[in-house]
Enzyme design. Structure first.
Site, short mmCIF file in Angstrom:
data_model
loop_
_atom_site.label_atom_id
_atom_site.label_comp_id
_atom_site.label_asym_id
_atom_site.label_seq_id
_atom_site.Cartn_x
_atom_site.Cartn_y
_atom_site.Cartn_z
N ASP A 111 4.65 -4.66 -1.75
CA ASP A 111 3.29 -3.76 -0.83
C ASP A 111 2.90 -2.89 -2.01
O ASP A 111 3.33 -2.72 -3.25
CB ASP A 111 4.21 -3.14 -0.11
CG ASP A 111 2.43 -1.88 0.59
OD1 ASP A 111 1.51 -2.71 0.80
OD2 ASP A 111 2.44 -0.83 -0.54
N GLU A 152 1.69 -8.08 -2.53
CA GLU A 152 0.71 -8.29 -2.52
C GLU A 152 0.36 -7.71 -3.37
O GLU A 152 -0.02 -5.65 -3.41
CB GLU A 152 0.83 -6.86 -1.23
CG GLU A 152 -0.87 -6.61 -0.53
CD GLU A 152 -0.95 -5.25 -0.40
OE1 GLU A 152 -1.66 -5.39 0.44
OE2 GLU A 152 -0.04 -4.45 -0.43
#
Length: 418
Positions: A111, A152
């Protein structure tokens, strides 16, 4: 562990969502860090006075507490970890090793990797972030050489490319995802084609992850205003494209949902006969979306024309044909703004994909495919309409169908003639 064993027995690899940039403000580390004398104090980023600058999107990033200001790029409930402290790095490496060795996962969805380490007011895509991720890459590959990471980095294509190769195995392609929706919504093929060309030229072959939307965005069907034809186009653009496709649960049945986040993360609608939607025998953490009686796996699974069946058909085709999975990509001029047409090719296979992204049909008088072939081929339908003819290498254009229906996809295998 039992779930991992069951998944691996079915040749399913499992990657888990690993958040490294921050913790919740309720995490024991941060609770302890609020004491200025604590050993955990330097595990987060603190300032006695508010430094005053804002985040990359103009957001407040310095948050007040009884013992000072702490940095959190997303909001006050998510304080950023301080990866300039080697103890934080060691702790994160230990966490990754636990998941890889003890839980036997196959990798991570990492993330917010562009925010790992700040350099003063430079709060994203810093050199320090890239250096740290290179160390993490070496570490997790040493623990499990075939582990996969997808990062990401919600940023432009050229910046995303910098993360692939020696930092993460692949990274999500946000520019391409946006233009899946833009092309499907506008009914214009060049919108997606132009971005696909840019992405294809920028990345090593297939070293990027494709998607339409994720858990931080309004759902596909909601963004497309409930238009199933456009949702079918979006699915076809995703599942015939180069790269590694990811599907956010529920997209394959057209689940709806608009922010706040809780409303785009509702229970998966397996069934349509009760408010628990087959998600649980108990009470779901939130009620299902209001459309669950008509949008569910149960209602679509036996319908060959359903959105779910389209997803299944295209996934099966992708798995069965290497050209669709890992083949080169070449744009084919169609002479119609409503069409997106291209070749996927490996050494042993050539596939022609024709997608009418528009709500109107395209007739033979209004398109012609500019194929460049080395010799005579026979066109065989893998999906969609049967072709009227095969391409003629001596002809200036190829017109396989008298009419291409609205929002439809057609896949032809071009087999060399002996």
């Amino acid at each position: 562990l039992r779930r991992m064993e069951e998944a691996h027995a079915r040749v399913i690899r499992v990657i888990v969502y690993l958040v490294m940039n921050h913790t919740p403000h309720s995490h024991p580390w941060f609770i302890e860090a609020q004491d200025p004398e604590s050993e955990k104090r330097d595990w987060y980023i603190w300032a006695e006075e508010n430094p005053g600058y804002r985040g990359p999107e103009g957001q407040v990033v310095w948050h007040n507490s009884p013992t000072g200001y702490y940095y959190g790029v997303f909001w006050s409930g998510m304080p950023d970890l301080n990866f300039e402290n080697p103890n934080v790095t060691f702790a994160m490496f230990d966490a990754a090793k636990f998941w890889l060795e003890e839980m036997n996962v196959d990798g991570f969805r990492l993330d917010a990797i562009k925010h790992m380490i700040e350099e003063g007011v430079g709060q994203q895509n810093t050199r320090s972030t890239h250096d740290w991720l290179q160390e993490f890459y070496i570490f997790y590959k040493a623990v499990k050489p075939d582990a996969l990471t997808v990062g990401e980095a919600w940023t432009s294509t050229q910046q995303v490319v910098d993360y692939t190769g020696d930092e993460v195995d692949m990274a999500f392609q946000f520019d391409l995802a946006l233009d899946v929706l833009n092309s499907a919504g506008a009914g214009l093929g060049h919108i997606f084609a132009d971005t696909q060309q840019e992405v294809y030229d920028a990345f090593p072959p297939n070293q990027y992850a494709t998607f339409i939307t994720n858990h931080d965005q309004n759902r596909v069907m909601s963004q497309l205003r409930g238009d199933e034809g456009q949702a079918r186009v979006a699915a076809a653009l995703l599942l015939t494209a180069p790269g590694v496709p990811f599907i956010y649960y529920g997209e394959e049945i057209g689940m709806t949902g608009m922010k706040p986040d809780e409303d785009i993360r509702l229970p998966m609608q397996w069934a349509s006969n009760s408010p628990s939607v087959g998600f649980t025998t108990g009470t779901p953490w939130r009620p299902a979306a209001a459309d669950f009686p008509v949008r569910s796996v149960a209602r679509q699974t036996d319908d060959p024309d359903s959105l779910l069946s389209l997803y299944r058909d295209l996934i099966h085709l992708r798995n069965a044909h290497a050209a669709l999975r890992v083949g080169d990509w070449t744009l084919v001029e169609a002479n119609s703004p409503r069409l997106y047409t291209f070749l996927r090719q490996t050494e042993n296979e050539t596939v022609l994909v024709i997608i009418n992204v528009n709500r109107n049909p395209v007739t033979a008088e209004n398109y012609s495919l500019a194929l460049e072939l080395d010799g005579a081929v026979t066109a065989v339908s893998l999906y969609g309409l049967q072709p009227n003819s095969s391409p003629d290498p001596a002809a200036t254009g190829y017109i396989p169908f008298d009419e291409i229906p609205p929002h439809s996809s057609h896949i032809l295998q071009l087999i060399p003639e002996e």
